[in-house]
Design a protein around this motif. Structure first.
Motif, PDB file in Angstrom:
ATOM      1  N   LEU A  94       0.934  -1.196  -0.108  1.00 39.31           N
ATOM      2  CA  LEU A  94      -0.093   0.162  -0.148  1.00 39.31           C
ATOM      3  C   LEU A  94       1.054   1.187  -0.043  1.00 39.31           C
ATOM      4  O   LEU A  94       1.708   1.532   0.827  1.00 39.31           O
ATOM      5  N   THR A  95       0.567   2.166  -0.811  1.00 35.03           N
ATOM      6  CA  THR A  95       1.382   3.522  -0.991  1.00 35.03           C
ATOM      7  C   THR A  95       0.012   4.423  -1.301  1.00 35.03           C
ATOM      8  O   THR A  95      -0.249   4.757  -2.382  1.00 35.03           O
ATOM      9  N   ARG A  96      -0.186   5.065  -0.343  1.00 34.50           N
ATOM     10  CA  ARG A  96      -1.302   5.882  -0.443  1.00 34.50           C
ATOM     11  C   ARG A  96      -1.203   7.005  -1.379  1.00 34.50           C
ATOM     12  O   ARG A  96      -0.175   7.829  -1.069  1.00 34.50           O
ATOM     13  N   MET A  97      -2.182   7.561  -2.038  1.00 35.38           N
ATOM     14  CA  MET A  97      -2.111   8.689  -3.007  1.00 35.38           C
ATOM     15  C   MET A  97      -2.576   9.863  -2.098  1.00 35.38           C
ATOM     16  O   MET A  97      -3.154   9.601  -1.256  1.00 35.38           O
ATOM     17  N   ALA A  98      -2.263  10.964  -2.442  1.00 38.02           N
ATOM     18  CA  ALA A  98      -2.559  12.181  -1.987  1.00 38.02           C
ATOM     19  C   ALA A  98      -4.113  12.169  -1.973  1.00 38.02           C
ATOM     20  O   ALA A  98      -4.804  12.024  -3.027  1.00 38.02           O
ATOM     21  N   ALA A  99      -4.888  12.994  -0.997  1.00 37.18           N
ATOM     22  CA  ALA A  99      -6.174  12.971  -0.891  1.00 37.18           C
ATOM     23  C   ALA A  99      -6.988  13.736  -2.319  1.00 37.18           C
ATOM     24  O   ALA A  99      -7.642  13.356  -2.782  1.00 37.18           O
ATOM     25  N   ALA A 100      -6.118  14.854  -2.816  1.00 34.38           N
ATOM     26  CA  ALA A 100      -6.891  15.540  -3.924  1.00 34.38           C
ATOM     27  C   ALA A 100      -6.558  14.635  -5.140  1.00 34.38           C
ATOM     28  O   ALA A 100      -7.638  14.767  -5.900  1.00 34.38           O
ATOM     29  N   ARG A 101      -5.688  13.975  -5.309  1.00 30.45           N
ATOM     30  CA  ARG A 101      -5.468  13.046  -6.643  1.00 30.45           C
ATOM     31  C   ARG A 101      -6.541  11.992  -6.342  1.00 30.45           C
ATOM     32  O   ARG A 101      -7.079  11.669  -7.434  1.00 30.45           O
ATOM     33  N   ARG A 102      -6.614  11.239  -5.309  1.00 30.37           N
ATOM     34  CA  ARG A 102      -7.792  10.384  -4.802  1.00 30.37           C
ATOM     35  C   ARG A 102      -9.023  10.870  -5.328  1.00 30.37           C
ATOM     36  O   ARG A 102     -10.024  10.251  -6.069  1.00 30.37           O
ATOM     37  N   SER A 103      -9.365  12.043  -4.818  1.00 32.07           N
ATOM     38  CA  SER A 103     -10.746  12.679  -5.192  1.00 32.07           C
ATOM     39  C   SER A 103     -10.930  12.774  -6.645  1.00 32.07           C
ATOM     40  O   SER A 103     -12.029  12.438  -7.108  1.00 32.07           O
ATOM     41  N   ARG A 104     -10.064  13.515  -7.367  1.00 30.63           N
ATOM     42  CA  ARG A 104     -10.196  13.689  -8.739  1.00 30.63           C
ATOM     43  C   ARG A 104     -10.367  12.390  -9.547  1.00 30.63           C
ATOM     44  O   ARG A 104     -11.083  12.321 -10.337  1.00 30.63           O
ATOM     45  N   LEU A 105      -9.429  11.312  -9.218  1.00 30.72           N
ATOM     46  CA  LEU A 105      -9.317  10.189  -9.833  1.00 30.72           C
ATOM     47  C   LEU A 105     -10.697   9.392  -9.714  1.00 30.72           C
ATOM     48  O   LEU A 105     -11.253   8.690 -10.606  1.00 30.72           O
ATOM     49  N   THR A 106     -11.359   9.259  -8.417  1.00 26.20           N
ATOM     50  CA  THR A 106     -12.468   8.769  -8.005  1.00 26.20           C
ATOM     51  C   THR A 106     -13.590   9.405  -9.018  1.00 26.20           C
ATOM     52  O   THR A 106     -14.258   8.560  -9.851  1.00 26.20           O
TER      53      THR A 106
END
Length: 162
Positions: free
Chosen positions: A123-135
């Motif tokens: 597990l290498t967690r992405m930054a929250a902003a990137r995760r939100s945009r990608l989702t």
């Protein structure tokens, strides 16, 4: 509304290309784990992943399907996918030489009908902003593809858009 797959279409529409067959098996595995999987997704300009999934916990997984040694050695972009996922996996068939694959990534054995995880990806967690945009992007593309299936003649559903 739940869409029930037509068994006749499901089994006769087997993809011809080996990579697409692997992706189908991977998507079936991910679905069985409760993940929302999407094949052939573009997370950023110049990148196209074979399978991307959102887990029930909200993690983003990317699975790259490799059908042979040449397919793997010719892939120069896979390290760029790491920043777009929380976990990165390779999916290969039973004849693939597993020793070629980096050990710091996950490993899935697949065929057109299913798959199994042989090695979990770290597990290498992405930054929250990137995760939100990608989702949001994944949801948007999935919705557009579903709408195109229901209404293929609708305006605005060009093949390049979805």
């Amino acid at each position: 509304m739940q869409i029930a797959p037509d068994p006749a279409v499901t089994e006769t529409a087997l993809p011809a290309q080996p990579g697409f067959r692997l992706a189908r098996g991977v998507a079936r595995l991910l679905h069985s784990l409760g993940h929302a999987a999407l094949c052939e997704f573009v997370p950023a300009r110049g990148l196209r992943v074979d399978v991307i999934a959102i887990t029930p916990k909200g993690e983003i997984w990317i699975v790259e399907c490799k059908s042979c040694r040449a397919d793997f050695t010719g892939d120069r972009k896979w390290q760029s996918y790491l920043e777009w996922s929380d976990r990165f996996f390779w999916a290969v068939d039973c004849d693939f030489p597993d020793g070629l694959l980096p050990e710091e990534s996950g490993l899935i054995r697949a065929d057109a009908y299913g798959a199994e995880i042989l090695r979990d990806a770290p597990l290498t967690r992405m930054a929250a902003a990137r995760r939100s945009r990608l989702t949001r992007d994944i949801a948007r593309v999935a919705s557009m593809r579903l709408q195109a299936l229901h209404d293929p003649g609708a305006a605005g559903f060009g093949a390049g858009e979805i």
